[in-house]
Design an enzyme around this catalytic site. Structure first.
Site, PDB file in Angstrom:
ATOM      1  N   LYS A   1      -3.527  -2.059   2.477  1.00 21.09           N
ATOM      2  CA  LYS A   1      -4.144  -2.404   1.193  1.00 21.09           C
ATOM      3  C   LYS A   1      -5.365  -3.277   1.448  1.00 21.09           C
ATOM      4  CE  LYS A   1      -2.832  -4.531  -3.249  1.00 21.09           C
ATOM      5  NZ  LYS A   1      -1.699  -5.122  -4.015  1.00 21.09           N
TER       6      LYS A   1
ATOM      7  N   SER B   1      -0.720  -3.139  -8.354  1.00 23.36           N
ATOM      8  CA  SER B   1      -2.055  -2.982  -7.815  1.00 23.36           C
ATOM      9  C   SER B   1      -2.103  -2.262  -6.461  1.00 23.36           C
ATOM     10  CB  SER B   1      -2.715  -4.352  -7.644  1.00 23.36           C
ATOM     11  OG  SER B   1      -1.999  -5.142  -6.709  1.00 23.36           O
TER      12      SER B   1
ATOM     13  N   SER C   1       3.566  -5.345  -8.035  1.00 25.63           N
ATOM     14  CA  SER C   1       2.555  -4.469  -7.439  1.00 25.63           C
ATOM     15  C   SER C   1       3.019  -3.692  -6.223  1.00 25.63           C
ATOM     16  CB  SER C   1       1.307  -5.290  -7.075  1.00 25.63           C
ATOM     17  OG  SER C   1       0.667  -5.743  -8.232  1.00 25.63           O
TER      18      SER C   1
END
Length: 464
Positions: free
Chosen positions: A79, A154, A178
């Protein structure tokens, strides 16, 4: 897809017997990304040359008898809030396009030392908060099960990349859901470890007291193996806890016979946002747990709204503190969604924040009390399948139940249980005692096996 369909453990065995090489696996992953990611947009940066070079080094090390462990030679991606030395950490924002990390994040360093092969950086919501947005420097990731639907966030790119079959493991982060939210909507396993189990050093913060780092993976076993490498005390992370790291792969197949499982039914049972599919999925999961010998009973927790309010106040105050200078100087460089959500924190007073932190202690104690008489809790994570981009639902309106266990800090796992009538994944959530990730993974693996999810093929992603 033959190599990419193998589990992390199967890939590891094949690499060590010489059935194939790390370069073979890495090239297969890169080929699939090149073929499909123009539609999925899970990646914002692919490091093809570096990944092939790293894979060749792995092959040389294995030929020489140097084995770095469970992830040696396994492709992964990270990420884009995790630092990787020499690469930009953009946080999917115009404000950070030129920021190049000087050093690895703690997790990146652990994965590098473990011989994992980095394929690149993955899409996220802006600064892990603002999304789904189309006014950012990179397009939003899409759900591989249906490209017109959101993957959640996210950690959107992490879940989409795993669900699309590019790789088995990706790093993710979780402040109010997330990891588990996108995992649930993309049909993969998402593990939020206990607060303090995995270092956050070198990961751009959203909320210092609620941020967690963990893996998103194709299966529960893959998640267990990834956590094995990611976990461990970091004296340079003030939130890191010095606790022994057990072998998370031991006991995965022990089943649930004799376990006591609590169900906070009031959390989800009568909510209007819960679909018939999701309600039937949870009921079927609980019935299967009983049939395999678990004792399943209802438990009481404080009202869900108290957990949500506590989470929102703390996250709003802390995220505004992190961004207040950039908001004052560079407001126009933020996307509209992120700017709007960060600015809300300006209205949180010191008294509000302290009240929320005090409430947090009592809420965590209530979860502890429920777990004293139960090995785990099983509850909802997705009250409905992933909404479409056209729905325009913002994250605060999403039908997900993840933030309570960021507030409490308990380990929690999202595991798929089947497909809804719209062909999109459904999931449930397992919550455990502090630092009992092994127990959570054990129950998650049983649910995965009983649902038959691990036998389903990957979604068929159309080429762009």
């Amino acid at each position: 897809m033959t190599l990419l369909a193998l589990s992390v453990a199967q890939l590891g065995r094949g690499l060590r017997t010489g059935a194939f090489t790390a370069e073979d696996v890495t090239r297969a992953a890169l080929d699939r990304i090149a073929a499909l990611d123009g539609a999925v947009h899970a990646f914002i940066r692919v490091e093809e040359e570096a990944a092939i070079a790293a894979a060749r080094q792995v092959d040389a090390e294995l030929r020489a008898g140097h084995d770095r462990g469970l992830l040696h030679g396994i492709p992964y991606a990270t990420k884009d809030i995790y630092n990787v030395a020499g690469l930009p950490t953009t946080c999917h924002s115009r404000l950070r396009l030129d920021h190049v990390a000087a050093a690895d994040a703690a997790v990146t360093a652990r994965l590098r030392e473990g011989g994992a092969v980095l394929l690149g950086k993955l899409a996220t919501f802006e600064f892990a908060l603002g999304g789904t947005s189309f006014d950012l420097p990179f397009p939003p990731a899409r759900n591989p099960w249906n490209l017109t639907h959101i993957p959640g966030g996210s950690s959107s790119g992490s879940a989409a990349a795993v669900a699309a079959g590019y790789l088995r493991v990706a790093t993710a982060s979780c402040t109010s859901g997330s990891i588990r939210g996108p995992a649930a909507w993309c049909g993969v396993a998402g593990l939020k470890p206990s607060f303090g189990r995995v270092s956050r050093r070198g990961v751009f913060p959203l909320s210092w007291t609620m941020d967690h780092c963990g893996p998103i993976a194709r299966s529960v076993e893959d998640a267990a193996i990834a956590l094995q490498v990611m976990a461990g005390h970091d004296p340079l992370d003030p939130g890191s806890i010095n606790r022994p790291v057990p072998d998370y792969t031991v006991g995965l197949e022990r089943g649930v016979r004799g376990l006591h499982i609590g169900v906070p039914r009031d959390f989800f049972e009568d909510l209007p946002s819960m679909t018939a599919d999701a309600r039937a999925g949870i009921a079927g999961t609980l019935a299967r747990l009983r049939s395999e010998g678990a004792v399943v009973r209802d438990v009481a927790l404080p009202d869900l709204a108290r957990f949500i309010a506590c989470s929102r106040v703390i996250m709003a105050a802390e995220s505004f503190a992190i961004h207040r200078r950039d908001l004052a100087r560079h407001l126009d460089d933020y996307g509209e969604v992120a700017a709007g959500r960060f600015i809300q924190g300006a209205g949180i007073s010191a008294a509000d924040y302290l009240d929320a932190q005090r409430l947090r202690g009592s809420l965590a104690a209530a979860v502890d009390a429920a777990l004293r008489e139960n090995n785990v809790l099983v509850t909802a994570i997705s009250l409905a399948t992933a909404p479409s981009f056209r729905s325009q639902l913002g994250p605060v309106s999403w039908p997900l139940q993840a933030s309570p266990f960021n507030v409490s800090g308990h380990p929690a796992l999202s595991v798929p249980i089947g497909l809804g009538c719209d062909g999109l994944p459904l999931a449930v959530q397992i919550v455990g005692r502090p630092f009992d990730e092994a127990g959570v993974l054990r129950v998650g693996r049983a649910i995965e096996r009983m649902s038959g999810w691990d036998l389903l093929p990957l979604p068929k992603v159309p080429a762009p």
